[in-house]
Design a protein around this motif. Structure first.
Motif, mmCIF file in Angstrom:
data_model
loop_
_atom_site.group_PDB
_atom_site.id
_atom_site.type_symbol
_atom_site.label_atom_id
_atom_site.label_comp_id
_atom_site.label_asym_id
_atom_site.label_seq_id
_atom_site.Cartn_x
_atom_site.Cartn_y
_atom_site.Cartn_z
ATOM 1 N N ALA A 8 0.783 -1.235 -0.122
ATOM 2 C CA ALA A 8 -0.160 -0.161 -0.059
ATOM 3 C C ALA A 8 0.680 1.182 0.170
ATOM 4 C CB ALA A 8 -1.022 -0.041 1.027
ATOM 5 N N ILE A 9 1.712 1.158 0.717
ATOM 6 C CA ILE A 9 2.787 2.326 0.721
ATOM 7 C C ILE A 9 3.574 2.557 -0.574
ATOM 8 C CG2 ILE A 9 4.899 3.291 1.650
ATOM 9 C CD1 ILE A 9 4.339 1.839 4.574
ATOM 10 N N ALA A 10 3.987 1.559 -1.320
ATOM 11 C CA ALA A 10 4.489 1.623 -2.486
ATOM 12 C C ALA A 10 3.436 2.076 -3.579
ATOM 13 C CB ALA A 10 4.593 0.182 -3.130
ATOM 14 N N ALA A 11 2.110 1.841 -3.490
ATOM 15 C CA ALA A 11 0.950 2.364 -4.373
ATOM 16 C C ALA A 11 0.889 3.756 -4.083
ATOM 17 C CB ALA A 11 -0.128 1.699 -4.253
ATOM 18 N N TYR A 12 1.145 4.090 -2.721
ATOM 19 C CA TYR A 12 0.858 5.704 -2.162
ATOM 20 C C TYR A 12 1.799 6.407 -2.894
ATOM 21 C CZ TYR A 12 0.620 9.525 0.956
ATOM 22 O OH TYR A 12 0.630 10.692 1.714
ATOM 23 N N VAL A 13 3.356 5.805 -2.738
ATOM 24 C CA VAL A 13 4.415 6.680 -3.267
ATOM 25 C C VAL A 13 4.389 6.825 -4.799
ATOM 26 C CG1 VAL A 13 7.143 6.641 -3.638
ATOM 27 C CG2 VAL A 13 5.893 5.965 -1.599
ATOM 28 N N LYS A 14 3.972 5.636 -5.562
ATOM 29 C CA LYS A 14 3.668 5.675 -6.939
ATOM 30 C C LYS A 14 2.779 6.867 -7.465
ATOM 31 C CE LYS A 14 4.281 3.793 -11.137
ATOM 32 N NZ LYS A 14 5.619 3.706 -11.630
ATOM 33 N N SER A 15 1.539 7.185 -6.577
ATOM 34 C CA SER A 15 0.589 7.953 -6.978
ATOM 35 C C SER A 15 1.034 9.440 -6.894
ATOM 36 C CB SER A 15 -0.521 7.960 -6.085
ATOM 37 O OG SER A 15 -0.271 8.570 -4.534
ATOM 38 N N HIS A 17 4.570 9.689 -7.676
ATOM 39 C CA HIS A 17 5.763 9.811 -8.674
ATOM 40 C C HIS A 17 5.474 8.835 -9.905
ATOM 41 C CE1 HIS A 17 7.657 12.409 -5.796
ATOM 42 N NE2 HIS A 17 7.587 11.599 -4.783
ATOM 43 N N PRO A 18 4.775 8.898 -10.352
ATOM 44 C CA PRO A 18 4.098 7.919 -11.576
ATOM 45 C C PRO A 18 5.338 7.458 -12.526
ATOM 46 C CG PRO A 18 3.281 9.999 -12.007
ATOM 47 C CD PRO A 18 3.689 10.213 -10.752
ATOM 48 N N ASP A 19 6.239 8.473 -12.512
ATOM 49 C CA ASP A 19 7.382 7.967 -13.539
ATOM 50 C C ASP A 19 8.491 7.291 -12.824
ATOM 51 O OD1 ASP A 19 8.044 10.334 -11.894
ATOM 52 O OD2 ASP A 19 9.321 10.924 -13.384
ATOM 53 N N TRP A 20 8.501 6.988 -11.397
ATOM 54 C CA TRP A 20 9.627 6.573 -10.383
ATOM 55 C C TRP A 20 9.447 4.796 -10.759
ATOM 56 C CZ3 TRP A 20 10.307 8.458 -4.797
ATOM 57 C CH2 TRP A 20 10.712 9.663 -5.017
ATOM 58 N N SER A 21 10.652 4.333 -10.942
ATOM 59 C CA SER A 21 10.640 2.999 -11.182
ATOM 60 C C SER A 21 10.357 2.112 -9.741
ATOM 61 C CB SER A 21 12.149 2.511 -11.654
ATOM 62 O OG SER A 21 13.033 2.522 -10.697
ATOM 63 N N PRO A 22 10.147 0.712 -10.078
ATOM 64 C CA PRO A 22 10.110 0.033 -8.749
ATOM 65 C C PRO A 22 11.288 0.267 -7.845
ATOM 66 C CG PRO A 22 9.233 -1.423 -10.468
ATOM 67 C CD PRO A 22 9.842 -0.060 -11.260
ATOM 68 N N ALA A 23 12.361 0.092 -8.309
ATOM 69 C CA ALA A 23 13.688 0.214 -7.558
ATOM 70 C C ALA A 23 13.885 1.635 -6.802
ATOM 71 C CB ALA A 23 14.815 0.191 -8.380
ATOM 72 N N ALA A 24 13.360 2.801 -7.445
ATOM 73 C CA ALA A 24 13.101 4.088 -7.006
ATOM 74 C C ALA A 24 12.499 4.246 -5.723
ATOM 75 C CB ALA A 24 12.965 5.069 -8.236
ATOM 76 N N ILE A 25 11.223 3.524 -5.999
ATOM 77 C CA ILE A 25 10.184 3.491 -4.753
ATOM 78 C C ILE A 25 10.735 2.659 -3.657
ATOM 79 C CG2 ILE A 25 7.773 2.539 -4.302
ATOM 80 C CD1 ILE A 25 6.998 3.248 -7.220
ATOM 81 N N LYS A 26 11.173 1.598 -3.993
ATOM 82 C CA LYS A 26 11.761 0.687 -2.760
ATOM 83 C C LYS A 26 12.743 1.729 -2.169
ATOM 84 C CE LYS A 26 13.876 -3.871 -1.805
ATOM 85 N NZ LYS A 26 14.115 -5.035 -2.526
ATOM 86 N N SER A 27 13.727 2.185 -2.908
ATOM 87 C CA SER A 27 14.655 3.127 -2.201
ATOM 88 C C SER A 27 14.223 4.094 -1.348
ATOM 89 C CB SER A 27 15.615 3.562 -3.255
ATOM 90 O OG SER A 27 16.467 4.874 -2.884
ATOM 91 N N SER A 28 13.074 4.834 -2.001
ATOM 92 C CA SER A 28 12.493 5.740 -1.248
ATOM 93 C C SER A 28 11.928 5.358 0.276
ATOM 94 C CB SER A 28 11.270 6.473 -1.950
ATOM 95 O OG SER A 28 10.131 5.668 -2.083
ATOM 96 N N ILE A 29 11.118 4.294 0.211
ATOM 97 C CA ILE A 29 10.692 3.515 1.306
ATOM 98 C C ILE A 29 11.826 3.053 2.293
ATOM 99 C CG2 ILE A 29 9.118 1.665 2.277
ATOM 100 C CD1 ILE A 29 7.881 1.932 -0.291
ATOM 101 N N MET A 30 12.941 2.331 1.824
ATOM 102 C CA MET A 30 13.806 1.945 2.751
ATOM 103 C C MET A 30 14.773 3.025 3.506
ATOM 104 S SD MET A 30 15.278 -1.291 0.792
ATOM 105 C CE MET A 30 16.675 -1.405 2.036
ATOM 106 N N THR A 31 15.336 3.844 2.626
ATOM 107 C CA THR A 31 16.040 5.234 3.173
ATOM 108 C C THR A 31 15.373 6.044 4.135
ATOM 109 O OG1 THR A 31 15.923 6.364 1.002
ATOM 110 C CG2 THR A 31 17.392 4.814 1.121
#
Length: 210
Positions: A8-15, A17-31
């Motif tokens: 759900a958090i990944a979907a929230y971040v994607k909303s 930043h629709p142009d971010w890749s899965p890796a970029a979203i994962k990085s934003s959550i982890m870091t």
């Protein structure tokens, strides 16, 4: 329950930043995750991962570590897949690069650094990461490493200055230590901050006995 929450958090971040890749979203959550209290946990970071995730911070991480298709191809090739198999996975004409042109597994642009060493063996290890500016166009980040970790960590450069969004810069992390006499897990995060954003890259040294 962690999987549906993080999904759900990944979907929230994607909303945002629709142009971010899965890796970029994962990085934003982890870091941007908050480190947990590990005083009673022998395995420390191995017990809980990057920490307690924060959706609000994840949508505005300041810096991210992204991965390209070539990074994934390198990863597959380095762990033993050959070109025909890699093409089945990638769905295109990807080709494994020559050994000399491949990135080392430890230098895959992942938002953490983990290194395993053996008892009674001093070590020196170098890691590279590439960060992308997604915070302020003009910004300066300074590096800091938690002290008292029983290992020497040197970051080059220690200051990153950006002049535009999407700008990328590479960093080098050198880790050194003498011999360990007993198995242990050492955690010493690298933190980049510009005063507004804070990016935390976990650094974990796993000392094992074969």
């Amino acid at each position: 329950m962690s999987c549906p929450h993080v999904t759900a958090i990944a979907a929230y971040v994607k909303s945002f930043h629709p142009d971010w890749s899965p890796a970029a979203i994962k990085s934003s959550i982890m870091t941007t995750a908050m480190p947990m209290n590990n005083s009673n946990q022998v395995l420390k970071d191995f017990a809980y991962g990057a920490g307690h995730v924060d959706p609000l911070k994840a949508i505005n991480p300041g810096l991210i570590l992204d991965l390209s298709e070539d990074d994934y191809v390198n990863l597959l090739c380095d762990i033993g897949y050959e070109t025909p198999t890699v093409r089945k996975i990638s769905g295109d004409n990807s080709t494994c690069p020559s050994l000399s042109a491949r990135s080392l597994l430890k230098d895959i642009n992942y938002p953490s650094i983990i290194y395993q060493i053996q008892l009674m063996q001093p070590f020196v290890a170098n890691f590279t990461r590439t960060v992308t500016n997604v915070g302020f166009a003009n910004s300066t980040y300074k590096a800091s490493v938690m002290k008292g970790s029983n290992i020497n960590i040197n970051v080059v450069p220690q200051v990153l200055s950006f002049r535009s969004l999407g700008e990328k810069q590479s960093i080098s992390v050198n880790i050194a230590r003498g011999k360990f006499s007993e198995p242990t897990v050492i955690s010493s995060p690298l933190i980049w901050t510009d005063g507004e954003h804070s990016m935390r890259i976990p650094i974990i040294i796993d000392v094992t006995q074969t």
